[in-house]
Motif scaffolding. Structure first.
Motif, PDB file in Angstrom:
ATOM      1  N   ARG B 220       0.846  -1.200   0.000  1.00  0.00           N
ATOM      2  CA  ARG B 220       0.000   0.000   0.000  1.00  0.00           C
ATOM      3  C   ARG B 220       0.879   1.247   0.000  1.00  0.00           C
ATOM      4  O   ARG B 220       0.639   2.189  -0.754  1.00  0.00           O
ATOM      5  N   ALA B 221       1.912   1.210   0.823  1.00  0.00           N
ATOM      6  CA  ALA B 221       2.824   2.346   0.904  1.00  0.00           C
ATOM      7  C   ALA B 221       3.528   2.562  -0.431  1.00  0.00           C
ATOM      8  O   ALA B 221       3.677   3.693  -0.902  1.00  0.00           O
ATOM      9  N   GLU B 222       3.908   1.457  -1.055  1.00  0.00           N
ATOM     10  CA  GLU B 222       4.631   1.571  -2.322  1.00  0.00           C
ATOM     11  C   GLU B 222       3.739   2.121  -3.434  1.00  0.00           C
ATOM     12  O   GLU B 222       4.183   2.851  -4.309  1.00  0.00           O
ATOM     13  N   ALA B 223       2.450   1.704  -3.381  1.00  0.00           N
ATOM     14  CA  ALA B 223       1.533   2.143  -4.437  1.00  0.00           C
ATOM     15  C   ALA B 223       1.106   3.595  -4.248  1.00  0.00           C
ATOM     16  O   ALA B 223       0.446   4.151  -5.125  1.00  0.00           O
ATOM     17  N   THR B 224       1.505   4.220  -3.160  1.00  0.00           N
ATOM     18  CA  THR B 224       1.168   5.612  -2.811  1.00  0.00           C
ATOM     19  C   THR B 224      -0.271   5.960  -3.168  1.00  0.00           C
ATOM     20  O   THR B 224      -0.589   6.278  -4.286  1.00  0.00           O
ATOM     21  N   GLY B 225      -1.078   5.899  -2.209  1.00  0.00           N
ATOM     22  CA  GLY B 225      -2.471   6.242  -2.429  1.00  0.00           C
ATOM     23  C   GLY B 225      -3.389   5.285  -1.699  1.00  0.00           C
ATOM     24  O   GLY B 225      -4.562   5.544  -1.557  1.00  0.00           O
ATOM     25  N   GLY B 226      -2.824   4.183  -1.236  1.00  0.00           N
ATOM     26  CA  GLY B 226      -3.600   3.244  -0.425  1.00  0.00           C
ATOM     27  C   GLY B 226      -4.683   2.561  -1.194  1.00  0.00           C
ATOM     28  O   GLY B 226      -4.538   2.266  -2.369  1.00  0.00           O
ATOM     29  N   GLY B 227      -5.796   2.280  -0.479  1.00  0.00           N
ATOM     30  CA  GLY B 227      -6.890   1.545  -1.100  1.00  0.00           C
ATOM     31  C   GLY B 227      -6.754   0.064  -0.859  1.00  0.00           C
ATOM     32  O   GLY B 227      -5.866  -0.399  -0.135  1.00  0.00           O
ATOM     33  N   GLY B 228      -7.657  -0.683  -1.497  1.00  0.00           N
ATOM     34  CA  GLY B 228      -7.641  -2.145  -1.359  1.00  0.00           C
ATOM     35  C   GLY B 228      -6.581  -2.752  -2.252  1.00  0.00           C
ATOM     36  O   GLY B 228      -5.908  -2.047  -3.026  1.00  0.00           O
ATOM     37  N   LEU B 229      -6.471  -4.096  -2.161  1.00  0.00           N
ATOM     38  CA  LEU B 229      -5.441  -4.788  -2.933  1.00  0.00           C
ATOM     39  C   LEU B 229      -5.682  -4.636  -4.442  1.00  0.00           C
ATOM     40  O   LEU B 229      -4.740  -4.581  -5.222  1.00  0.00           O
ATOM     41  N   GLU B 230      -6.969  -4.519  -4.822  1.00  0.00           N
ATOM     42  CA  GLU B 230      -7.262  -4.378  -6.252  1.00  0.00           C
ATOM     43  C   GLU B 230      -6.633  -3.100  -6.805  1.00  0.00           C
ATOM     44  O   GLU B 230      -5.979  -3.116  -7.847  1.00  0.00           O
ATOM     45  N   GLU B 231      -6.807  -2.007  -6.068  1.00  0.00           N
ATOM     46  CA  GLU B 231      -6.224  -0.735  -6.531  1.00  0.00           C
ATOM     47  C   GLU B 231      -4.702  -0.825  -6.545  1.00  0.00           C
ATOM     48  O   GLU B 231      -4.047  -0.367  -7.485  1.00  0.00           O
ATOM     49  N   ILE B 232      -4.175  -1.423  -5.457  1.00  0.00           N
ATOM     50  CA  ILE B 232      -2.705  -1.542  -5.366  1.00  0.00           C
ATOM     51  C   ILE B 232      -2.192  -2.356  -6.548  1.00  0.00           C
ATOM     52  O   ILE B 232      -1.229  -1.994  -7.225  1.00  0.00           O
ATOM     53  N   PHE B 233      -2.876  -3.485  -6.808  1.00  0.00           N
ATOM     54  CA  PHE B 233      -2.474  -4.393  -7.896  1.00  0.00           C
ATOM     55  C   PHE B 233      -2.473  -3.651  -9.231  1.00  0.00           C
ATOM     56  O   PHE B 233      -1.511  -3.703  -9.997  1.00  0.00           O
ATOM     57  N   LEU B 234      -3.556  -2.945  -9.480  1.00  0.00           N
ATOM     58  CA  LEU B 234      -3.678  -2.263 -10.771  1.00  0.00           C
ATOM     59  C   LEU B 234      -2.641  -1.149 -10.902  1.00  0.00           C
ATOM     60  O   LEU B 234      -2.066  -0.942 -11.972  1.00  0.00           O
ATOM     61  N   LYS B 235      -2.399  -0.444  -9.781  1.00  0.00           N
ATOM     62  CA  LYS B 235      -1.408   0.628  -9.844  1.00  0.00           C
ATOM     63  C   LYS B 235      -0.016   0.064 -10.104  1.00  0.00           C
ATOM     64  O   LYS B 235       0.740   0.555 -10.931  1.00  0.00           O
ATOM     65  N   LEU B 236       0.313  -1.012  -9.359  1.00  0.00           N
ATOM     66  CA  LEU B 236       1.669  -1.562  -9.458  1.00  0.00           C
ATOM     67  C   LEU B 236       1.924  -2.255 -10.797  1.00  0.00           C
ATOM     68  O   LEU B 236       3.035  -2.255 -11.306  1.00  0.00           O
ATOM     69  N   THR B 237       0.859  -2.852 -11.345  1.00  0.00           N
ATOM     70  CA  THR B 237       1.068  -3.545 -12.621  1.00  0.00           C
ATOM     71  C   THR B 237       0.785  -2.633 -13.815  1.00  0.00           C
ATOM     72  O   THR B 237       0.990  -3.015 -14.958  1.00  0.00           O
ATOM     73  N   GLY B 238       0.301  -1.412 -13.504  1.00  0.00           N
ATOM     74  CA  GLY B 238       0.060  -0.462 -14.582  1.00  0.00           C
ATOM     75  C   GLY B 238      -1.089  -0.853 -15.491  1.00  0.00           C
ATOM     76  O   GLY B 238      -1.178  -0.405 -16.626  1.00  0.00           O
ATOM     77  N   GLU B 239      -1.986  -1.738 -15.008  1.00  0.00           N
ATOM     78  CA  GLU B 239      -3.114  -2.165 -15.845  1.00  0.00           C
ATOM     79  C   GLU B 239      -4.220  -1.118 -15.779  1.00  0.00           C
ATOM     80  O   GLU B 239      -4.495  -0.555 -14.729  1.00  0.00           O
ATOM     81  N   ARG B 240      -4.894  -0.895 -16.879  1.00  0.00           N
ATOM     82  CA  ARG B 240      -6.034   0.027 -16.879  1.00  0.00           C
ATOM     83  C   ARG B 240      -7.272  -0.758 -16.500  1.00  0.00           C
ATOM     84  O   ARG B 240      -7.639  -1.708 -17.180  1.00  0.00           O
ATOM     85  N   ALA B 241      -7.882  -0.368 -15.399  1.00  0.00           N
ATOM     86  CA  ALA B 241      -9.050  -1.109 -14.903  1.00  0.00           C
ATOM     87  C   ALA B 241     -10.185  -1.026 -15.905  1.00  0.00           C
ATOM     88  O   ALA B 241     -10.513   0.048 -16.369  1.00  0.00           O
ATOM     89  N   ALA B 242     -10.758  -2.190 -16.179  1.00  0.00           N
ATOM     90  CA  ALA B 242     -11.919  -2.274 -17.066  1.00  0.00           C
ATOM     91  C   ALA B 242     -11.804  -1.279 -18.209  1.00  0.00           C
ATOM     92  O   ALA B 242     -12.670  -0.460 -18.438  1.00  0.00           O
ATOM     93  N   ARG B 243     -10.714  -1.367 -18.936  1.00  0.00           N
ATOM     94  CA  ARG B 243     -10.337  -0.319 -19.868  1.00  0.00           C
ATOM     95  C   ARG B 243     -11.445  -0.010 -20.883  1.00  0.00           C
ATOM     96  O   ARG B 243     -11.843  -0.857 -21.679  1.00  0.00           O
ATOM     97  N   ASP B 244     -11.870   1.194 -20.783  1.00  0.00           N
ATOM     98  CA  ASP B 244     -12.815   1.752 -21.736  1.00  0.00           C
ATOM     99  C   ASP B 244     -13.828   0.734 -22.236  1.00  0.00           C
ATOM    100  O   ASP B 244     -13.940   0.490 -23.435  1.00  0.00           O
ATOM    101  N   ALA B 245     -14.574   0.168 -21.259  1.00  0.00           N
ATOM    102  CA  ALA B 245     -15.498  -0.909 -21.613  1.00  0.00           C
ATOM    103  C   ALA B 245     -16.498  -0.473 -22.679  1.00  0.00           C
ATOM    104  O   ALA B 245     -16.839  -1.236 -23.579  1.00  0.00           O
ATOM    105  N   MET B 246     -16.943   0.772 -22.540  1.00  0.00           N
ATOM    106  CA  MET B 246     -17.930   1.256 -23.513  1.00  0.00           C
ATOM    107  C   MET B 246     -17.347   1.220 -24.918  1.00  0.00           C
ATOM    108  O   MET B 246     -17.984   0.801 -25.871  1.00  0.00           O
TER     109      MET B 246
END
Lengths: 577, 251
Positions: B220-246
């Protein structure tokens, strides 16, 4: 915003039926897979290609050479030579037809009902006719390629001896193609009906037993026809009777006869269009009939085939006995052997092949019993040389059994290799367990077979000893080869264990076994023949040549036992699954 | 204890696992997260001795897997992501066979087998062929088989796939109790909730490299911004969450 995923109705396209993909689109994954991995995943493709080509060439040359000599001999006989050649072709085609029907019935169960791609294809908007066409082609290719491989040198020999001309390959292809399609359509239809009649996955078991019983029936019928009579015209009351038998079609209502007729009439420069017409019209008829049945029964059959398998099993007393006997050899070995036995006897596709095996052995012993080896013209030499022929034939029987039961051993471990690889089990131990589990029954069978036939042949004690020794060594060697080739050419993803022996690796194994048997017999035959001759003439034989012959044969057998297993152990260690 | 040093796996020119260093001590449940194709399964299968590393070393309970594979594997239980087992054995026979592979048999093994099957509600299915088991039941049987010989180390690839909620809960309790007794578990999962609640430490792997490793707080500290593991995971792996589903659905 991603949270607003509700799609307004006006965005949705109007409801329309998706166009059904074409036949070749449905088949394209098979082509692509075949193109991508013709020889399996390997780092040494060119080496294997050379091996394939070499063994294949030796096999073709062997078959071609054999047929060439035989047909040349036939051609030299006035009047009946061509009739004999035609009869031979007819007999060969009827055997191939029987094999094709059985093979298609078994293959169709996999390709139409159990294949992994079916979930995708059945769920997709694929037209029923295209699905039928694609799966029928797949079944035909899987069941027929080996028949084509064997038929090619045979038909080439016919073409060369009878000077078929430039158009002969086209004529042969024109006869062979419908000859392959007819059993594929019939086999697929039979499977389709069986799947609809019998409950769920039991069909596979029932089919295996039916297929095996049918195969056994074909072998027995073939035996009852007594084809050897053709080789002994003196057994007939008159030449007229003999010729009239030759002129009678082997089976006028079976497509094999039409195919043989199409080819033979062309070769006799008297082409007959009726046979071609019968072949192609029957092929078209059975395909149309098959398609209609498919439309009518497939959806119901496919649904039925997805139901779950057998549930209950009984603990056999044989298993308990084996467990007790094996306990001193350690827990790991005991459990490996018990596992092999359970998997074998609970898999109907595996054990049912024992029925065919029994029939083969009975027919074999029956043949030996009725060999005309007594009376006039049968010399002392002939009576002692026949046991060698017996050894060669027994060797072939053993090789085909090893290909059925020992060769698939490694392939059948495919999906569970993760368990064996992650446990403290040495690959050497696994392979040697498989070796002994396969070899002990094979050796028992080999000894019974050779002993029984030698007693029937009334061979001398010396020949009996030679036969027992040779067949023992050959059994170990054939089992070693079967296991080795099984590890070198595994088919890990097969859906049907019965198909593993008919894979390319199985064919390579059979060819290698033929070479091994040939080598052993060649090394032993001369010194034994000289020794027996010397004894007959009451002079001293040459023991050095005898030792060299037997020493060489023993070395070859030991090498064929240990080297393939050593290679297999290395291959299994390197395997990453 | 599991120790990985400079562990690398290459398939031709493609590097699936790139120079990984990791140490999982006794008594720790270690989670392995990463996007599809990041190298998780390859790493776990190398630890299980199924794949050969291109470079680097693996020690299980202090034993070098390369120099003494049999001794190292004796300490290991492996649970793969796809439950392929012998279809023609019964559940009980399968457990007995696995115990036999580790040289174990007798009353203790029988008792353990019955207990494990009862734990996962499989006791009534013990004498039935595996071919009649559902996907989840096979997974439960494989999990039982990994515990039958009491290994020091367990390596698990996607343990929750196919399990019903009750079995998933039992498995979590079993894993926690197992590490409490001083054993080691390393598991890969895509279920972030499982990783968050169960694991002592987590490593995030991407493109074959360890992107980050530590406790949830460390990440959480490394991902700077906290949140749950999902946010941390996405931040650290640089994945775009549900990228532009529309956009994707309109395409």
């Amino acid at each position: 915003m991603t949270s607003e995923l509700a799609i307004p109705a006006e965005v949705l396209p109007p409801r329309e039926v998706a166009p059904s993909p074409g036949l070749f689109h449905v088949l394209s994954p098979k082509f692509l897979a075949a193109k991508a991995r013709p020889l399996g995943k390997t780092d040494n493709k060119s080496g294997r290609l050379v091996l394939f080509a070499l063994i294949g060439a030796v096999f073709w040359v062997f078959v071609f050479g054999l047929l060439y000599r035989l047909l040349k001999y036939f051609r030299g006989i006035p009047e009946i030579g061509a009739l004999l050649a035609a009869k031979l072709l007819g007999l060969m085609f009827i055997s191939l037809f029987g094999i094709l029907i059985l093979s298609n019935v078994v293959t169709a169960l996999s390709s139409f009902f159990l294949a992994k791609d079916l979930d995708l294809l059945v769920a997709a908007p694929v037209d029923w006719l295209r699905l039928y066409g694609a799966k029928l082609l797949e079944t035909t290719a899987h069941s027929s390629w080996m028949v084509v491989l064997v038929a090619t040198p045979v038909l080439t020999a016919y073409g060369v001896i009878y000077e078929g001309g430039i158009l002969y390959p086209l004529v042969a292809a024109g006869a062979i193609i419908p000859f392959l399609i007819i059993p594929a359509a019939i086999g697929s239809a039979v499977t389709l009906m069986l799947v609809n009649i019998f409950p769920a996955r039991r069909t596979r078991d029932i089919l295996s037993v039916i297929a095996i019983l049918a195969a056994a029936g074909i072998v027995l019928i073939f035996r009852l026809v007594r084809p050897e009579r053709l080789a002994r015209p003196e057994g007939f009351r008159s030449l007229v009777e003999f010729i009239s038998l030759l002129r009678t079609p082997t089976s006028p209502w079976i497509p094999s006869e039409w195919a043989a007729q199409s080819i033979m009439t062309w070769l006799r420069k008297d082409p007959e269009i009726l046979s071609f017409y019968l072949l192609w019209s029957t092929a078209a008829f059975v395909v149309v009939l098959g398609a209609m049945l498919h439309r009518w029964l497939y959806a119901r059959g496919f649904s039925k085939s997805q139901e779950s398998g057998e549930r209950w099993v009984r603990q056999g007393s044989l298993g308990r006995l084996v467990a007790k006997v094996l306990t001193p050899w350690g827990v790991m070995r005991r459990e490996l052997v018990l596992k092999e036995m359970r998997l074998f006897f609970r898999d109907t596709t595996q054990w049912s092949q024992l029925i065919l095996l029994t029939v083969l052995v009975v027919v074999y012993v029956f043949n030996i019993k009725f060999l005309p080896l007594r009376g006039e013209g049968v010399t002392f030499f002939l009576a002692n040389v026949i046991p060698f022929v017996n050894l060669i034939l027994a060797g072939f029987v053993l090789a085909s059994i090893a290909a059925r039961f020992i060769f698939p051993g490694i392939s059948l471990e495919g999906r569970t290799l993760w368990l064996l690889r992650s446990s403290p089990l040495e690959m050497r131990q696994l392979l040697w367990s498989k070796f002994w589990v396969g070899t002990i029954p094979l050796l028992a069978l080999a000894l019974i077979l050779v002993f029984a036939t030698d007693v029937l042949l009334q061979v001398s004690d010396f020949m009996m000893l030679v036969s027992i020794f040779t067949i023992t060594m050959m059994t170990f060697a054939i089992a070693g080869l079967a296991l080795g080739f099984g590890a070198l050419f595994p088919k890990f993803n097969t859906e049907n264990a019965a198909q593993i022996p008919t894979s390319f690796g199985g064919l390579v194994l059979m060819m290698a076994s033929v070479v091994l048997i040939g080598l052993v017999i060649v090394m032993e035959a001369r010194p034994v023949y000289q020794y027996v001759g010397a004894r007959y003439m009451k002079i001293e034989g040459d023991p050095v040549e005898m030792w060299l012959g037997f020493g060489g044969a023993t070395l070859i057998c030991l090498a064929a036992t240990f080297v393939p297993i050593k290679i297999a152990v290395q291959r299994m260690k390197e395997l990453e699954r | 204890m599991i120790e990985l040093k400079n562990l690398t796996k290459k398939y031709g020119s493609f590097t699936a696992v790139d120079n990984i260093d990791l140490s999982v001590p006794d008594g720790e449940l270690f989670g392995f997260l990463g996007p599809n194709g990041a190298g998780k399964t390859t790493t776990l299968r190398m630890i299980a001795g199924i794949l050969q590393p291109t470079a680097g070393s693996i020690h299980l309970a202090g034993i070098d897997l390369a120099s003494d594979p049999l001794a190292a594997k004796s300490q290991l239980g492996f649970i793969p992501d796809r439950p392929f087992i012998y279809e023609k054995l019964t559940g009980s026979e399968f457990l007995r066979f696995v115990a036999g592979l580790y040289g174990q048999d007798g009353d203790k093994v029988e008792h353990r087998g019955r207990e494990l099957m009862a734990l996962f509600d499989l006791e009534e299915w013990g004498d039935e062929l595996v071919e009649s088991y559902s996907h989840g039941m096979r997974q439960k049987l494989i999990i039982s088989s990994a515990f039958i010989h009491r290994p020091q180390v367990i390596v698990v690839d996607e343990p929750m796939v196919g399990l019903d909620p009750k079995a998933a809960r039992i498995l979590k309790d079993l894993f926690r109790e197992y590490v409490r007794r001083g054993h080691t578990i390393m598991m890969s999962t895509h279920t972030l909730e499982v990783a968050e609640t169960l694991c002592d430490r987590i490593a995030i792997i991407q493109h074959g490299k360890i992107r980050s490793v530590g406790t949830i707080q460390d990440l959480r500290a490394e991902a700077t911004g906290g949140g749950g593991l999902e946010e941390i995971f996405l931040k650290l792996t640089g994945e775009r969450a549900a990228r532009d589903a529309m956009e994707v659905l309109d395409a």
